[in-house]
Every structure is written in structure tokens, then in C-alpha cells.
Design a protein around this motif. Structure first.
Motif, PDB file in Angstrom:
ATOM      1  N   LEU A  90       0.381  -7.893   0.071  1.00  0.00           N
ATOM      2  CA  LEU A  90       0.400  -7.748   1.523  1.00  0.00           C
ATOM      3  C   LEU A  90      -0.743  -6.865   1.983  1.00  0.00           C
ATOM      4  CD1 LEU A  90       4.243  -7.110   1.828  1.00  0.00           C
ATOM      5  CD2 LEU A  90       3.049  -9.268   2.171  1.00  0.00           C
ATOM      6  N   ASN A  91      -0.958  -6.848   3.296  1.00  0.00           N
ATOM      7  CA  ASN A  91      -2.036  -6.067   3.890  1.00  0.00           C
ATOM      8  C   ASN A  91      -1.474  -5.291   5.067  1.00  0.00           C
ATOM      9  OD1 ASN A  91      -4.224  -5.805   6.077  1.00  0.00           O
ATOM     10  ND2 ASN A  91      -5.369  -6.139   4.197  1.00  0.00           N
ATOM     11  N   ARG A  92      -1.963  -4.067   5.237  1.00  0.00           N
ATOM     12  CA  ARG A  92      -1.467  -3.225   6.330  1.00  0.00           C
ATOM     13  C   ARG A  92      -2.506  -2.165   6.652  1.00  0.00           C
ATOM     14  NH1 ARG A  92       4.284  -0.489   7.065  1.00  0.00           N
ATOM     15  NH2 ARG A  92       4.788  -2.665   7.048  1.00  0.00           N
ATOM     16  N   ASP A  93      -2.567  -1.763   7.912  1.00  0.00           N
ATOM     17  CA  ASP A  93      -3.378  -0.623   8.325  1.00  0.00           C
ATOM     18  C   ASP A  93      -2.505   0.622   8.306  1.00  0.00           C
ATOM     19  OD1 ASP A  93      -5.732  -2.011   8.766  1.00  0.00           O
ATOM     20  OD2 ASP A  93      -5.288  -2.405  10.869  1.00  0.00           O
ATOM     21  N   ILE A  94      -3.064   1.712   7.801  1.00  0.00           N
ATOM     22  CA  ILE A  94      -2.346   2.988   7.777  1.00  0.00           C
ATOM     23  C   ILE A  94      -3.199   4.019   8.501  1.00  0.00           C
ATOM     24  CG2 ILE A  94      -1.506   4.859   6.318  1.00  0.00           C
ATOM     25  CD1 ILE A  94      -0.773   2.882   4.228  1.00  0.00           C
ATOM     26  N   LEU A 121       2.666   5.026   2.299  1.00  0.00           N
ATOM     27  CA  LEU A 121       3.137   3.639   2.258  1.00  0.00           C
ATOM     28  C   LEU A 121       4.560   3.557   1.692  1.00  0.00           C
ATOM     29  CD1 LEU A 121       2.191   0.775   2.898  1.00  0.00           C
ATOM     30  CD2 LEU A 121       1.288   0.631   0.579  1.00  0.00           C
ATOM     31  N   LYS A 122       4.825   4.314   0.623  1.00  0.00           N
ATOM     32  CA  LYS A 122       6.163   4.315   0.031  1.00  0.00           C
ATOM     33  C   LYS A 122       7.214   4.814   1.015  1.00  0.00           C
ATOM     34  CE  LYS A 122       5.100   4.681  -4.844  1.00  0.00           C
ATOM     35  NZ  LYS A 122       5.406   5.358  -6.089  1.00  0.00           N
ATOM     36  N   TYR A 163      -7.053   3.357   7.551  1.00  0.00           N
ATOM     37  CA  TYR A 163      -7.362   2.685   6.290  1.00  0.00           C
ATOM     38  C   TYR A 163      -6.688   1.318   6.287  1.00  0.00           C
ATOM     39  CZ  TYR A 163      -8.942   7.138   4.396  1.00  0.00           C
ATOM     40  OH  TYR A 163      -9.620   8.311   4.173  1.00  0.00           O
ATOM     41  N   ASN A 164      -7.425   0.319   5.811  1.00  0.00           N
ATOM     42  CA  ASN A 164      -6.850  -1.008   5.618  1.00  0.00           C
ATOM     43  C   ASN A 164      -6.485  -1.119   4.141  1.00  0.00           C
ATOM     44  OD1 ASN A 164      -7.209  -4.094   4.910  1.00  0.00           O
ATOM     45  ND2 ASN A 164      -6.654  -3.899   7.067  1.00  0.00           N
ATOM     46  N   ILE A 165      -5.199  -1.388   3.870  1.00  0.00           N
ATOM     47  CA  ILE A 165      -4.660  -1.351   2.513  1.00  0.00           C
ATOM     48  C   ILE A 165      -4.199  -2.740   2.089  1.00  0.00           C
ATOM     49  CG2 ILE A 165      -2.885  -0.312   1.043  1.00  0.00           C
ATOM     50  CD1 ILE A 165      -4.664   1.796   2.216  1.00  0.00           C
ATOM     51  N   ASN A 197       0.479  -4.489  -3.612  1.00  0.00           N
ATOM     52  CA  ASN A 197       1.417  -5.385  -4.282  1.00  0.00           C
ATOM     53  C   ASN A 197       2.798  -4.753  -4.193  1.00  0.00           C
ATOM     54  OD1 ASN A 197       2.545  -7.375  -5.816  1.00  0.00           O
ATOM     55  ND2 ASN A 197       1.594  -6.755  -7.728  1.00  0.00           N
ATOM     56  N   VAL A 198       3.812  -5.572  -3.948  1.00  0.00           N
ATOM     57  CA  VAL A 198       5.164  -5.061  -3.780  1.00  0.00           C
ATOM     58  C   VAL A 198       6.156  -6.111  -4.271  1.00  0.00           C
ATOM     59  CG1 VAL A 198       5.413  -5.903  -1.407  1.00  0.00           C
ATOM     60  CG2 VAL A 198       6.631  -3.880  -2.094  1.00  0.00           C
ATOM     61  N   LEU A 199       7.278  -5.645  -4.804  1.00  0.00           N
ATOM     62  CA  LEU A 199       8.369  -6.547  -5.191  1.00  0.00           C
ATOM     63  C   LEU A 199       9.332  -6.660  -4.022  1.00  0.00           C
ATOM     64  CD1 LEU A 199       9.113  -5.424  -8.850  1.00  0.00           C
ATOM     65  CD2 LEU A 199       7.948  -7.494  -8.102  1.00  0.00           C
TER      66      LEU A 199
END
Length: 166
Positions: free
Chosen positions: A12-16, A35-36, A75-77, A80-82
Motif C-alpha cells: 500500500l501507499n500513504r502520505d505521512i 505508521l504502526k 513523506y510518501n511511504i 507491506n502489510v498483512l
């Protein structure tokens, strides 16, 4: 009876947005911690995020947010996530929490080695269809059921499943 695999890996992609007091030499650890906190053990748009599964794959260089004058960096991140997302007709096992005239309320707290939180509702009318004896089910019993529908709300800490006993 064999359970369906309801866990899948997603990129996935997300801005933080990061405030200046968090920026330090180890920005990757800081971004991972942010993020966590935001997504682990919660539902996002693709499903329930498994605890401990977030791994940052790639990040952009921080961009200064010049419009708000608050000193934040964006930041653009890529990560990987389950994800746990039961689909229609998946087979899952669950532990009975409560029974009443309307049906059974059960919980699924693990899928293999992964901790998850699925609330399962099994209406009594679905027991009649499958000719399963509803009166023999006790609190603490493990049941296999087939998913009819699954629902999750953004930021919720569990997935709600309507199922039928099999």
C-alpha cells in the motif's frame, strides 16, 4: 474441516505528516512507529491490519509543508502489510461467546500464528437451513462456519462477520 486462508499480503501507499520534533537521525524507525500506531490492529480500506506486520518498503525524501507554517514534513511511504479480510463462502472456525434465541455470537482471535479480531454472528435461521442442532451448542465450543457477509469500518478494531454454521 479445513479453514480458508483469510490473511493476505498487500503493498500500500500513504502520505505521512511528521512534526519537526520527531525528525532525527533514524527517520525510518520514526516513520515505522507512526505508521504502526495509525493502522495496526485497526481496519483500513482493504481490511483489518495484523499487529506486527507493517514493513516500510520505500519512502520519499521529506517535503517541507510550506503552506501551513507548522514546520511539518510530508513523506510518501510504500509499505507491506498483512490484511485479514474474510470473503463470502470462506470457512472459518470460531469460539462461541454467547447464545440466545436470535443466534450465536462467536469470536475468532487468531488465524494461524496471526492475532486477529473477528466477531461472528450466526443467526438461528441458518442452523435450520443446514439441519445443525442449535440446542447442542455451548459457550466455549469451537464451531466451523461459512461466511455470508463481512463488514469492517475504518479505524474499527474488529471485523464483523455474518455466517452460517456448517
Amino acid at each position: 474441516m479445513e479453514e480458508s486462508n483469510i490473511i493476505s499480503s498487500h503493498i500500500l501507499n500513504r502520505d505521512i505528516i511528521v512534526p519537526p520534533n520527531i525528525i532525527n537521525r533514524n527517520i525510518d524507525t520514526s516513520l515505522n512507529n507512526i505508521l504502526k500506531k495509525r493502522i495496526e490492529e485497526k481496519c483500513i480500506d482493504v481490511g483489518y491490519v495484523i499487529k506486527g506486520s507493517v514493513k516500510i518498503i520505500n519512502r520519499s525524501h521529506g517535503l517541507y509543508d510550506k503552506y501551513n507554517n507548522d514546520g511539518n514534513f510530508k513523506y510518501n511511504i510504500d509499505y507491506n502489510v498483512l490484511i485479514c479480510r474474510p470473503h463470502k463462502e470462506d470457512i472459518i472456525s470460531c469460539v462461541v461467546e454467547d447464545t440466545n434465541k436470535a443466534g450465536i455470537i462467536a469470536n475468532k482471535l487468531a488465524a494461524g500464528k496471526y492475532p486477529i479480531n473477528i466477531k461472528v454472528i450466526i443467526p438461528t435461521e441458518y442452523f435450520k437451513v443446514n439441519k445443525v442442532d442449535f440446542s447442542t451448542v455451548n459457550i466455549g465450543d469451537t464451531l466451523y462456519c461459512q461466511v455470508i457477509a463481512a463488514r469492517f469500518k475504518y479505524n474499527d478494531n474488529s471485523v464483523l462477520v455474518i455466517a452460517r454454521g456448517i
